[in-house]
Motif scaffolding. Structure first.
Motif, short mmCIF file in Angstrom:
data_model
loop_
_atom_site.label_atom_id
_atom_site.label_comp_id
_atom_site.label_asym_id
_atom_site.label_seq_id
_atom_site.Cartn_x
_atom_site.Cartn_y
_atom_site.Cartn_z
N ALA A 69 32.73 58.40 67.77
CA ALA A 69 32.58 58.15 66.22
C ALA A 69 32.13 59.61 65.42
O ALA A 69 31.10 60.19 65.96
CB ALA A 69 31.66 57.07 65.89
N PRO A 70 32.60 59.82 64.32
CA PRO A 70 32.04 61.09 63.59
C PRO A 70 30.55 60.47 63.05
O PRO A 70 30.26 59.46 63.09
CB PRO A 70 33.12 60.99 62.32
N ARG A 71 29.78 61.66 62.75
CA ARG A 71 28.49 61.42 62.34
C ARG A 71 28.20 60.30 61.45
O ARG A 71 27.43 59.42 61.58
CB ARG A 71 27.82 62.62 61.90
N ARG A 72 29.09 60.27 60.29
CA ARG A 72 28.76 59.18 59.39
C ARG A 72 29.10 57.86 59.92
O ARG A 72 28.06 56.88 59.54
CB ARG A 72 29.78 59.41 58.18
N LEU A 73 30.03 57.50 60.62
CA LEU A 73 30.36 56.32 61.17
C LEU A 73 29.28 55.89 62.06
O LEU A 73 28.81 54.69 62.31
CB LEU A 73 31.57 56.45 61.82
N ARG A 74 28.85 56.92 62.90
CA ARG A 74 27.66 56.62 63.71
C ARG A 74 26.61 56.12 63.32
O ARG A 74 26.03 54.99 63.77
CB ARG A 74 27.43 57.96 64.66
N GLY A 75 26.23 56.65 62.08
CA GLY A 75 25.05 55.96 61.48
C GLY A 75 25.29 54.77 61.06
O GLY A 75 24.41 53.78 60.99
N LEU A 76 26.44 54.31 60.39
CA LEU A 76 26.61 53.18 60.17
C LEU A 76 26.63 52.01 61.23
O LEU A 76 26.27 50.82 61.11
CB LEU A 76 28.20 53.23 59.32
N LEU A 77 27.39 52.23 62.30
CA LEU A 77 27.39 51.52 63.44
C LEU A 77 25.99 51.07 63.90
O LEU A 77 25.74 50.06 64.28
CB LEU A 77 28.31 52.02 64.65
N LEU A 78 25.21 52.19 63.95
CA LEU A 78 23.68 52.04 64.37
C LEU A 78 23.06 51.01 63.51
O LEU A 78 22.30 50.14 64.03
CB LEU A 78 23.05 53.55 64.39
N ALA A 79 23.22 51.17 62.03
CA ALA A 79 22.72 50.27 61.27
C ALA A 79 23.38 48.88 61.47
O ALA A 79 22.32 48.07 61.44
CB ALA A 79 23.06 50.74 59.61
N ALA A 80 24.39 48.80 61.61
CA ALA A 80 25.22 47.38 61.93
C ALA A 80 24.67 46.88 62.95
O ALA A 80 24.24 45.59 63.39
CB ALA A 80 26.61 47.56 62.25
N VAL A 81 24.06 47.69 64.26
CA VAL A 81 23.25 47.19 65.37
C VAL A 81 21.89 46.79 64.97
O VAL A 81 21.53 45.66 65.49
CB VAL A 81 23.54 47.87 66.57
N LEU A 82 21.15 47.58 64.35
CA LEU A 82 19.92 47.35 63.94
C LEU A 82 19.52 46.03 62.86
O LEU A 82 18.74 45.59 63.22
CB LEU A 82 19.43 48.91 63.73
N VAL A 83 20.51 46.23 61.79
CA VAL A 83 20.05 45.13 60.76
C VAL A 83 19.96 44.11 61.21
O VAL A 83 18.81 43.29 60.82
CB VAL A 83 21.18 45.71 59.55
N PRO A 84 20.70 43.46 61.81
CA PRO A 84 20.60 41.98 62.46
C PRO A 84 19.11 41.65 63.10
O PRO A 84 18.57 40.38 63.07
CB PRO A 84 21.56 41.69 63.50
N LEU A 85 18.61 42.77 63.58
CA LEU A 85 17.11 42.51 64.20
C LEU A 85 16.14 42.19 62.89
O LEU A 85 14.94 41.63 63.61
CB LEU A 85 16.60 43.77 64.91
N TRP A 86 16.49 42.54 61.83
CA TRP A 86 15.78 42.09 60.95
C TRP A 86 15.62 40.75 60.38
O TRP A 86 15.06 39.93 59.95
CB TRP A 86 15.85 43.20 59.53
N ALA A 87 16.71 40.22 60.49
CA ALA A 87 17.40 39.03 60.18
C ALA A 87 16.41 37.95 61.04
O ALA A 87 16.05 38.35 62.03
CB ALA A 87 18.58 38.73 59.89
N SER A 88 16.02 36.70 60.52
CA SER A 88 15.23 35.77 61.19
C SER A 88 16.07 35.16 62.29
O SER A 88 17.48 34.87 61.93
CB SER A 88 14.79 34.57 60.20
N TYR A 89 15.45 34.94 63.37
CA TYR A 89 16.28 34.48 64.50
C TYR A 89 16.85 33.25 64.19
O TYR A 89 17.85 32.74 64.61
CB TYR A 89 15.11 34.36 65.70
N LEU A 90 15.97 32.40 63.32
CA LEU A 90 16.52 30.86 63.17
C LEU A 90 17.74 31.12 62.35
O LEU A 90 18.73 30.19 62.53
CB LEU A 90 15.43 30.23 62.42
N VAL A 91 17.86 32.01 61.46
CA VAL A 91 18.94 32.02 60.39
C VAL A 91 19.96 32.47 61.29
O VAL A 91 21.14 31.82 61.17
CB VAL A 91 18.41 32.94 59.11
#
Lengths: 270, 371
Positions: A94-116
């Motif tokens: 992935a190019p640099r920008r896409l890499r950042g987006l994908l990393l965010a896509a992996v990390l963001v769900p960690l902020w969402a509640s487990y129950l949700v």
């Protein structure tokens, strides 16, 4: 003398925490597992007995332990299968920008509640849910649903270390392998995979142990499925010693798993 | 020996090789390079960083695809081929040893993946390790070796496949000076023993001069000159080569007119300039110029004098300290001196001088300001 005192002040509180709260709790669980309850009052009776462990070895509970292990293994394998190509794409293609987006896509769900997240899967998996209307079928609530949901929940814990390992892998190692005559698949098998092994092992410790202990997602998407976690939950008020024995079983399984992982040498370079 | 093989097919032939890297505008790293490297030669590509020499090496290895042009290895066009389809092996700057394999496994790798039989693998690995004097280190891990030992493992790993050409990408760059000098001697010896063509990339002019049969001097993606160490040093083809290989002692413009009495740019190697007392007689065939000592740098075996000429410009003279006596005072800054050199030591350097390049072009020991 002085540096020693400094060290003691520095390390004292965390050591106290580790020994008293952490190991202490484990010791209490372990001790409780050898006690029993009064059948009339449900109060814990502190007399030594192996009865709880004997009950663990009955077909019912062996089945539950086996099912829990199966779920943990399936979730771990699925996480590996998804995470390795994904992390490879993220780190190397992935190019640099896409890499950042994908990393965010992996990390963001960690902020969402487990129950949700678990209830979101329940909604998707139910008859007439998104999965049913898209694919024309749904696995329904049960073992498959639990494996799917847990794989989704724990995937970041596998992607992140594997991604880091791909990032650390020097380009020159891949070039050296090709230069010496290694075709792409040979390079992957002999150079890339061994370099990933410690990261995959680290990730699997998370996915395996988290799956082993889970009881909430199982209740939400598992239907009537019984695993170690739900069994602990059911016994915790009425038969605390037996719940403790079940807890001990999962601790023992985890210790065995860690020993097995260590034998591969994967933890040496962590 | 090189003369005999010169008539045969060159080990490497580059034809109009060009590499552009994406960007607006595209960055041209290599400008249409033509080059023949003879079989069995120790050939160096010398140039400052960013001059395109490493890119050329990587295109020969197959790691970079040329924008246009042709690469032939032993007469065979390999331009579009993958690295694993080319009969070359590379010694990487960072060695690129596989950390999870032992030294012997690293060396064996190329034989293993090309499906050489077990017995032959074993004997060739042992032979290669013996060649680099690591015979008893086979079971170690790369992390347990010193820098110089890792360097030799990388060399053995590349040589064990007996490639047509061995590519070396600044392989001695990470070693300290003493070890580097020792490895230079070993490298030359190994090349002589195995007879494989070595293509060596370096930015160290001294290293290139010491090791190479021939040298290509690179600047800004182009080859400025190809020749033996002697040719490149004694008759540089351009002001850049004169400045990059050795210390530039360039006289241009008015200073050149006054001192050399001709128009143009001229270089004189510092060791060919003698420092004398003002007014001492000049022999026939000698040129001279008076000036003031600006700098005296004592360097053990040699002393370097920087002299500001009365005619303008500046010349450096390098003198052996062979006759120096401890009790005789050395020349000091500010003293008036006369410089003498033989007229036939004046090198005509064609093309415009490139003064903005000279700090980059100076060899490391000449530019202590680089950090």
């Amino acid at each position: 003398m002085r540096p020693r005192r400094g060290l003691a002040i520095l390390l004292g509180p965390p050591m106290l925490w580790l020994v008293v709260v952490y190991l202490g709790a484990l010791a209490v669980i372990f001790a409780t597992a050898f006690w029993t309850t009064d059948p009339f009052t449900n109060l814990v009776v502190r007399t030594f007995t192996l009865e709880n462990f004997r009950e663990l070895l009955t077909p019912t509970y062996l089945g539950i332990i086996g099912r829990t292990l199966l779920i943990a293994v399936l979730v771990t394998v699925l996480c590996m299968v998804v995470a390795i190509p994904f992390a490879f794409f993220m780190a190397r293609v992935a190019p640099r920008r896409l890499r950042g987006l994908l990393l965010a896509a992996v990390l963001v769900p960690l902020w969402a509640s487990y129950l949700v997240k678990a209830y979101a899967w329940r909604t998707m998996l139910q008859p007439d849910g998104v999965i049913d209307s898209t694919f024309g079928a749904t696995p329904g609530f049960g073992l498959a649903a639990v494996v799917l949901t847990l794989t989704y929940l724990w995937l970041p814990y596998m992607v992140l270390p594997v991604y880091a390992a791909f990032e650390r892998l020097p380009e020159s190692h891949l070039e050296a392998s090709a230069d010496l005559g290694g075709r792409p698949w040979t390079t992957f098998r002999r150079v890339v995979l061994p370099a990933l092994l410690p990261a995959v092992a680290a990730g699997s410790v998370f996915t395996f142990s988290l799956s082993l202990g889970d009881y909430i997602a199982v209740q939400i998407v598992g239907g009537k499925l019984q695993v170690l976690g739900t069994a602990v939950l059911q016994n915790i008020t009425l038969d605390l010693p037996f719940a403790a024995a079940l807890g001990t079983a999962s601790v023992v399984i985890m210790v065995l798993y860690l020993l097995a992982v260590r034998r591969t040498g994967a933890l040496d370079n962590l | 020996m090189a003369a005999e093989t010169a008539s045969g097919t060159p080990a490497i032939r580059l034809n109009g090789l060009r590499k552009e890297f994406a960007g607006t505008p595209p960055v041209v790293a290599v400008h249409d390079v033509d080059l023949d490297v003879r079989a069995g030669e120790f050939f160096s590509m010398l140039g400052p960083s960013g001059s395109g020499k490493t890119t050329v090496l990587r295109m020969i290895a197959g790691f970079e695809e040329p924008t246009s042009g042709r690469i032939e290895l032993a007469g065979e066009d390999v331009t579009g081929r993958q690295p694993y389809e080319r009969d070359v092996n590379t010694v990487f700057q960072d060695y690129a040893l596989f950390p999870h394999m032992s030294v012997a496994e690293n060396v064996e790798y190329g034989l293993l993946v090309t499906k050489v039989g077990r017995a032959e693998r074993r004997s060739r690995v042992a032979e290669a390790l013996e060649q680099v004097r690591l015979g008893d280190h086979g079971s170690r891990r790369p992390s347990q070796l010193s820098g110089g030992q890792r360097q030799r493992v990388a060399l053995a790993r590349a040589l064990v496949n007996r490639p047509t050409v061995l590519l070396l990408d600044e392989p001695l760059g990470a070693l300290d000076l003493k070890l580097r000098e020792q490895m230079q001697v070993e490298l030359k010896g190994i090349q002589r023993d195995v007879g494989i063509t070595f293509l060596f990339v370096t930015h160290d002019q001294e290293e290139a001069l010491t090791l190479s049969d021939r040298i290509a001097v690179f600047d800004a993606g182009r080859i400025e000159q190809v020749g033996t160490a002697h040719e490149v040093y004694e008759s540089p083809a351009s002001a850049f080569v004169a400045g990059f290989v050795g210390t530039s002692n360039l006289l241009t413009g008015d200073a050149a007119r006054a001192v050399i009495r001709r128009d143009g740019s001229f270089a004189i190697r510092p060791e060919k300039v003698a420092v004398m007392a003002v007014g001492s007689p000049a022999d026939t065939g000698m040129m001279s110029a008076d000036g003031t000592l600006e700098e005296v740098v004592y360097g053990g075996p040699v002393t370097r004098y920087v002299v500001a000429l009365d005619a303008g410009g500046r010349l450096t003279a390098l003198e052996q300290n062979a006759g120096t006596r401890p009790d005789v005072a050395a020349l000091r800054r500010g003293e008036r001196v006369a410089l003498r050199w033989r007229a036939d030591h004046v090198i005509d350097v064609p093309g415009p001088p490139a003064p903005e390049r000279s700090p980059l072009g100076a060899s490391p020991q000449q530019s202590p300001t680089t950090t």
